[in-house]
Design a protein around this motif. Structure first.
Motif, PDB file in Angstrom:
ATOM      1  N   GLU A  27       0.828  -1.202   0.000  1.00 25.93           N
ATOM      2  CA  GLU A  27       0.000   0.000   0.000  1.00 25.93           C
ATOM      3  C   GLU A  27       0.866   1.258   0.000  1.00 25.93           C
ATOM      4  O   GLU A  27       1.684   1.485   0.884  1.00 25.93           O
ATOM      5  N   GLY A  28       0.713   2.073  -1.027  1.00 22.62           N
ATOM      6  CA  GLY A  28       1.455   3.316  -1.143  1.00 22.62           C
ATOM      7  C   GLY A  28       2.898   3.164  -1.586  1.00 22.62           C
ATOM      8  O   GLY A  28       3.590   4.151  -1.825  1.00 22.62           O
ATOM      9  N   LEU A  29       3.361   1.935  -1.731  1.00 20.71           N
ATOM     10  CA  LEU A  29       4.768   1.694  -2.066  1.00 20.71           C
ATOM     11  C   LEU A  29       5.122   2.195  -3.462  1.00 20.71           C
ATOM     12  O   LEU A  29       6.203   2.733  -3.678  1.00 20.71           O
ATOM     13  N   SER A  30       4.201   2.052  -4.415  1.00 17.42           N
ATOM     14  CA  SER A  30       4.479   2.470  -5.791  1.00 17.42           C
ATOM     15  C   SER A  30       4.884   3.929  -5.879  1.00 17.42           C
ATOM     16  O   SER A  30       5.894   4.267  -6.483  1.00 17.42           O
ATOM     17  N   SER A  31       4.091   4.802  -5.281  1.00 20.91           N
ATOM     18  CA  SER A  31       4.393   6.231  -5.392  1.00 20.91           C
ATOM     19  C   SER A  31       5.652   6.592  -4.613  1.00 20.91           C
ATOM     20  O   SER A  31       6.438   7.430  -5.057  1.00 20.91           O
ATOM     21  N   ARG A  32       5.858   5.971  -3.461  1.00 24.06           N
ATOM     22  CA  ARG A  32       7.078   6.270  -2.690  1.00 24.06           C
ATOM     23  C   ARG A  32       8.322   5.806  -3.440  1.00 24.06           C
ATOM     24  O   ARG A  32       9.312   6.535  -3.525  1.00 24.06           O
ATOM     25  N   LEU A  33       8.276   4.610  -3.993  1.00 25.46           N
ATOM     26  CA  LEU A  33       9.428   4.099  -4.741  1.00 25.46           C
ATOM     27  C   LEU A  33       9.692   4.960  -5.973  1.00 25.46           C
ATOM     28  O   LEU A  33      10.834   5.335  -6.233  1.00 25.46           O
ATOM     29  N   ALA A  34       8.655   5.285  -6.714  1.00 22.93           N
ATOM     30  CA  ALA A  34       8.831   6.122  -7.910  1.00 22.93           C
ATOM     31  C   ALA A  34       9.465   7.455  -7.540  1.00 22.93           C
ATOM     32  O   ALA A  34      10.385   7.923  -8.212  1.00 22.93           O
ATOM     33  N   GLY A  35       9.008   8.067  -6.458  1.00 26.90           N
ATOM     34  CA  GLY A  35       9.570   9.342  -6.015  1.00 26.90           C
ATOM     35  C   GLY A  35      11.031   9.222  -5.627  1.00 26.90           C
ATOM     36  O   GLY A  35      11.845  10.094  -5.962  1.00 26.90           O
ATOM     37  N   MET A  36      11.372   8.152  -4.916  1.00 25.47           N
ATOM     38  CA  MET A  36      12.770   7.962  -4.513  1.00 25.47           C
ATOM     39  C   MET A  36      13.660   7.740  -5.733  1.00 25.47           C
ATOM     40  O   MET A  36      14.770   8.293  -5.807  1.00 25.47           O
ATOM     41  N   LEU A  37      13.200   6.941  -6.688  1.00 31.49           N
ATOM     42  CA  LEU A  37      13.996   6.670  -7.884  1.00 31.49           C
ATOM     43  C   LEU A  37      14.175   7.927  -8.723  1.00 31.49           C
ATOM     44  O   LEU A  37      15.278   8.207  -9.213  1.00 31.49           O
ATOM     45  N   GLU A  38      13.113   8.695  -8.883  1.00 24.61           N
ATOM     46  CA  GLU A  38      13.214   9.942  -9.651  1.00 24.61           C
ATOM     47  C   GLU A  38      14.143  10.933  -8.964  1.00 24.61           C
ATOM     48  O   GLU A  38      14.894  11.646  -9.638  1.00 24.61           O
ATOM     49  N   ALA A  39      14.129  10.975  -7.639  1.00 16.71           N
ATOM     50  CA  ALA A  39      15.030  11.869  -6.902  1.00 16.71           C
ATOM     51  C   ALA A  39      16.488  11.440  -7.096  1.00 16.71           C
ATOM     52  O   ALA A  39      17.378  12.300  -7.248  1.00 16.71           O
ATOM     53  N   LEU A  40      16.734  10.146  -7.112  1.00 19.29           N
ATOM     54  CA  LEU A  40      18.102   9.658  -7.367  1.00 19.29           C
ATOM     55  C   LEU A  40      18.589  10.100  -8.745  1.00 19.29           C
ATOM     56  O   LEU A  40      19.709  10.588  -8.888  1.00 19.29           O
ATOM     57  N   VAL A  41      17.749   9.909  -9.749  1.00 23.13           N
ATOM     58  CA  VAL A  41      18.128  10.293 -11.114  1.00 23.13           C
ATOM     59  C   VAL A  41      18.360  11.796 -11.188  1.00 23.13           C
ATOM     60  O   VAL A  41      19.351  12.254 -11.779  1.00 23.13           O
ATOM     61  N   ALA A  42      17.493  12.582 -10.569  1.00 22.24           N
ATOM     62  CA  ALA A  42      17.646  14.038 -10.586  1.00 22.24           C
ATOM     63  C   ALA A  42      18.951  14.457  -9.915  1.00 22.24           C
ATOM     64  O   ALA A  42      19.661  15.343 -10.415  1.00 22.24           O
ATOM     65  N   ASP A  43      19.296  13.810  -8.802  1.00 21.72           N
ATOM     66  CA  ASP A  43      20.544  14.127  -8.110  1.00 21.72           C
ATOM     67  C   ASP A  43      21.751  13.803  -8.990  1.00 21.72           C
ATOM     68  O   ASP A  43      22.682  14.608  -9.109  1.00 21.72           O
ATOM     69  N   HIS A  44      21.730  12.643  -9.634  1.00 21.38           N
ATOM     70  CA  HIS A  44      22.848  12.271 -10.507  1.00 21.38           C
ATOM     71  C   HIS A  44      22.887  13.142 -11.765  1.00 21.38           C
ATOM     72  O   HIS A  44      23.966  13.409 -12.289  1.00 21.38           O
ATOM     73  N   ALA A  45      21.723  13.601 -12.235  1.00 16.46           N
ATOM     74  CA  ALA A  45      21.694  14.515 -13.385  1.00 16.46           C
ATOM     75  C   ALA A  45      22.318  15.848 -13.006  1.00 16.46           C
ATOM     76  O   ALA A  45      23.128  16.413 -13.751  1.00 16.46           O
ATOM     77  N   ARG A  46      21.949  16.375 -11.832  1.00 13.62           N
ATOM     78  CA  ARG A  46      22.524  17.638 -11.347  1.00 13.62           C
ATOM     79  C   ARG A  46      24.034  17.506 -11.207  1.00 13.62           C
ATOM     80  O   ARG A  46      24.791  18.354 -11.674  1.00 13.62           O
ATOM     81  N   ARG A  47      24.480  16.423 -10.581  1.00 12.17           N
ATOM     82  CA  ARG A  47      25.910  16.218 -10.390  1.00 12.17           C
ATOM     83  C   ARG A  47      26.622  16.018 -11.724  1.00 12.17           C
ATOM     84  O   ARG A  47      27.758  16.449 -11.890  1.00 12.17           O
ATOM     85  N   GLY A  48      25.962  15.367 -12.675  1.00  9.38           N
ATOM     86  CA  GLY A  48      26.554  15.178 -14.003  1.00  9.38           C
ATOM     87  C   GLY A  48      26.780  16.507 -14.702  1.00  9.38           C
ATOM     88  O   GLY A  48      27.796  16.714 -15.360  1.00  9.38           O
ATOM     89  N   LYS A  49      25.828  17.425 -14.550  1.00 12.82           N
ATOM     90  CA  LYS A  49      25.968  18.753 -15.153  1.00 12.82           C
ATOM     91  C   LYS A  49      27.064  19.557 -14.489  1.00 12.82           C
ATOM     92  O   LYS A  49      27.675  20.419 -15.085  1.00 12.82           O
TER      93      LYS A  49
END
Length: 191
Positions: free
Chosen positions: A147-169
């Motif tokens: 219950e609720g795991l889908s949205s929490r996991l998606a948010g955590m994964l998107e935050a990881l990608v955003a952090d690595h994108a920022r650091r990549g830039k």
């Protein structure tokens, strides 16, 4: 845990033991064949996402992450078939374990390629972070519910990608700013 006999498998498949043994040398080979068929289904889904996001590796990565984050929030969902089989088959030489190992390794390598193509910082680390979060979420769904795991996991994964994108830039690798000797002829002095 309890063993499932060939009679039960034949009945569920709508066939008989002789037909199963004609096509599969053993129940172990049958399990490996079923998992191999699943890898083809998963690869087809991933290929469809790749086609929908052609030329956009970060978009493809995010689409795949949303896809794997989509837990069916019901009790019938039993998690990852590969992880479940790996737990149930402790013998490292079991034919299904080879299928599991090869597929999970291929998924990790595909994640690394996508992260690298998207010019995200530290693609191997990001792939490992994504992989571990996804694997852990599947186990969490089994132990405490989804219950609720889908949205929490998606948010955590998107935050990881955003952090690595920022650091990549910003030109970061492995969490620190890149310093290359090829840009400077002065030796690095350590104190």
């Amino acid at each position: 845990m309890h063993a499932i006999g060939v009679d039960a498998i034949a009945e569920a498949a709508g066939t008989n033991k002789m037909t199963l043994y004609r096509h599969f040398a053993s129940k172990d080979v049958l399990v490996a064949a079923c998992l191999s068929e699943l890898t083809q289904e998963f690869d087809a889904a991933w290929d469809a996402l790749a086609a929908a996001h052609a030329g956009d590796p970060e978009g493809q990565l995010l689409a795949w992450l949303r896809h794997v984050s989509d837990f069916k929030e019901n009790e019938a969902e039993r998690g990852c078939a590969f992880a479940n089989a790996a737990v149930e088959l402790p013998d490292a030489d079991h034919p299904a374990r080879r299928v599991i190992r090869e597929y999970k390794t291929a998924v990790r390598e595909r994640l690394i390629r996508l992260c690298r193509d998207a010019e995200l910082a530290d693609p191997e680390r990001l792939a490992d972070e994504v992989f571990l979060l996804c694997e852990g979420a599947r186990i969490t769904a089994q132990s405490v519910g989804s219950e609720g795991l889908s949205s929490r996991l998606a948010g955590m994964l998107e935050a990881l990608v955003a952090d690595h994108a920022r650091r990549g830039k910003q030109g970061e690798v492995h969490g620190r700013t890149m310093r290359s000797r090829r840009y400077s002829s002065a030796p690095i002095v350590r104190r």
